[in-house]
Design an enzyme around this catalytic site. Sequence first.
Site, short mmCIF file in Angstrom:
data_model
loop_
_atom_site.label_atom_id
_atom_site.label_comp_id
_atom_site.label_asym_id
_atom_site.label_seq_id
_atom_site.Cartn_x
_atom_site.Cartn_y
_atom_site.Cartn_z
N ARG A 142 102.22 97.53 -25.95
CA ARG A 142 103.09 97.56 -28.00
C ARG A 142 103.27 96.28 -28.71
O ARG A 142 103.33 96.90 -30.00
CB ARG A 142 104.36 98.19 -27.61
CG ARG A 142 104.41 99.25 -26.28
CD ARG A 142 105.54 99.47 -25.24
NE ARG A 142 106.97 99.12 -25.81
CZ ARG A 142 108.26 99.21 -25.26
NH1 ARG A 142 108.28 98.74 -23.96
NH2 ARG A 142 108.49 99.23 -25.54
N ARG B 101 105.98 104.11 -38.94
CA ARG B 101 105.19 103.16 -37.50
C ARG B 101 103.74 101.98 -38.16
O ARG B 101 103.51 101.74 -38.05
CB ARG B 101 105.55 103.29 -36.38
CG ARG B 101 106.21 102.86 -35.22
CD ARG B 101 105.92 103.27 -34.24
NE ARG B 101 106.89 102.88 -32.96
CZ ARG B 101 107.69 102.25 -32.95
NH1 ARG B 101 109.01 104.10 -33.19
NH2 ARG B 101 107.95 102.12 -31.59
N ARG C 39 115.27 95.75 -20.28
CA ARG C 39 115.81 96.13 -20.29
C ARG C 39 115.50 97.49 -19.08
O ARG C 39 116.30 98.60 -18.73
CB ARG C 39 115.28 96.86 -21.73
CG ARG C 39 115.69 98.52 -22.31
CD ARG C 39 116.00 98.67 -23.33
NE ARG C 39 113.87 98.96 -24.16
CZ ARG C 39 113.60 99.63 -24.93
NH1 ARG C 39 114.23 99.37 -26.32
NH2 ARG C 39 112.74 98.86 -24.71
N ARG D 45 112.38 102.53 -17.87
CA ARG D 45 111.95 103.02 -18.78
C ARG D 45 110.76 103.07 -18.62
O ARG D 45 110.03 101.68 -18.94
CB ARG D 45 112.43 102.24 -20.24
CG ARG D 45 113.04 104.03 -21.63
CD ARG D 45 112.86 102.64 -22.58
NE ARG D 45 111.50 102.73 -23.72
CZ ARG D 45 111.75 102.24 -24.56
NH1 ARG D 45 112.88 102.79 -25.92
NH2 ARG D 45 111.23 101.86 -25.22
P1 ATP Z 1 112.74 99.30 -29.25
O1 ATP Z 1 113.27 101.11 -28.95
O2 ATP Z 1 113.16 99.05 -28.17
O3 ATP Z 1 112.54 99.18 -30.63
P2 ATP Z 1 109.96 100.54 -29.26
O4 ATP Z 1 110.10 100.00 -30.70
O5 ATP Z 1 109.01 100.11 -28.60
O6 ATP Z 1 111.12 99.75 -28.90
P3 ATP Z 1 110.61 103.55 -29.16
O7 ATP Z 1 110.65 102.57 -30.58
O8 ATP Z 1 112.20 103.85 -28.15
O9 ATP Z 1 110.80 101.91 -28.62
O10 ATP Z 1 109.42 104.16 -28.89
C1 ATP Z 1 108.90 104.06 -27.91
C2 ATP Z 1 107.17 104.38 -28.32
O11 ATP Z 1 107.00 106.18 -28.74
C3 ATP Z 1 106.21 103.58 -29.13
O12 ATP Z 1 105.54 103.22 -27.87
C4 ATP Z 1 105.32 105.13 -29.35
O13 ATP Z 1 103.96 105.13 -28.69
C5 ATP Z 1 106.15 106.36 -29.66
N1 ATP Z 1 106.44 106.69 -30.81
C6 ATP Z 1 107.53 106.56 -31.65
N2 ATP Z 1 107.64 106.75 -32.48
C7 ATP Z 1 106.65 106.31 -32.92
C8 ATP Z 1 106.23 106.79 -34.47
N3 ATP Z 1 107.15 106.95 -35.19
N4 ATP Z 1 104.94 106.53 -34.51
C9 ATP Z 1 103.60 107.05 -33.31
N5 ATP Z 1 104.41 106.77 -32.09
C10 ATP Z 1 105.88 106.24 -32.00
MG MG Z 2 114.53 102.34 -29.54
#
Ligand code: ATP
Ligand code: MG
Length: 190
Positions: free
Chosen positions: A145, A89, A128, A134
């Site tokens: 986000r 990310r 969702r 969530r």
């Molecule tokens: P979706 O699952 O719908 O694509 P999303 O990308 O916001 O949505 P997740 O990937 O489940 O959801 O991540 C949720 C939260 O977990 C993020 O907002 C962040 O706080 C944390 N997170 C997840 N992956 C990372 C990462 N690679 N680096 C830093 N924080 C992370």
């Molecule tokens: Mg996801």
Amino acid sequence: MKNIIIFGAPGSGKGTYSDEIVARYNMGHISTGDVLRAEIKGGTELGKIAQGYIDNGQLIPDELMINILAKTYDALPAGQGVIFDGFPRTIPQAEALKKMLAERKHEMGVMIELVVDEETLMARLLNRAKEQGRADDNEVTIKKRFEVYHNQTAPLAEWFEKEGIRNTFTWKGSKDLMLSEIFAYLDTLK
Ligand code: ATP
Ligand code: MG
């Protein structure tokens, strides 16, 4: 199958398409969001740290995330290919992933970018919220986000472009269409 990095904004469908890809090509799946939510549910030390960031729509610090990722990757069976969902990310996470895989003589494989307009993303995330409850799926946190995504994550698309592995798929209103475009591309890699 090669390794796959699935990339896109919150709500772009990374988890949904990952499940479909895993079922079709029988590969491993690492969702860093799911890993963190499991830690929170288990009440672990890591979960306590993660919760503060997630509830505020912020990213977990890179160093912590990179350690979690390597541990999770090494626990999966080797040689099947892994889909990385929600990681990297940030640019440092991407550099760390590349290095971690190179140290194991593995390759990054390909990146799949999901492009979806923000109105659709917001509608999906609010929906969702009703279905899954969530904690970070509320309007205020979703907006944060999106901001974090634009500032810290979206610039990574260019990084993948330079690596020569960026493949963009744009939402045209149908999940089946999106999926058949993604499968058509991935089938050429086998
Ligand atoms: P979706 O699952 O719908 O694509 P999303 O990308 O916001 O949505 P997740 O990937 O489940 O959801 O991540 C949720 C939260 O977990 C993020 O907002 C962040 O706080 C944390 N997170 C997840 N992956 C990372 C990462 N690679 N680096 C830093 N924080 C992370
Ligand atoms: Mg996801």
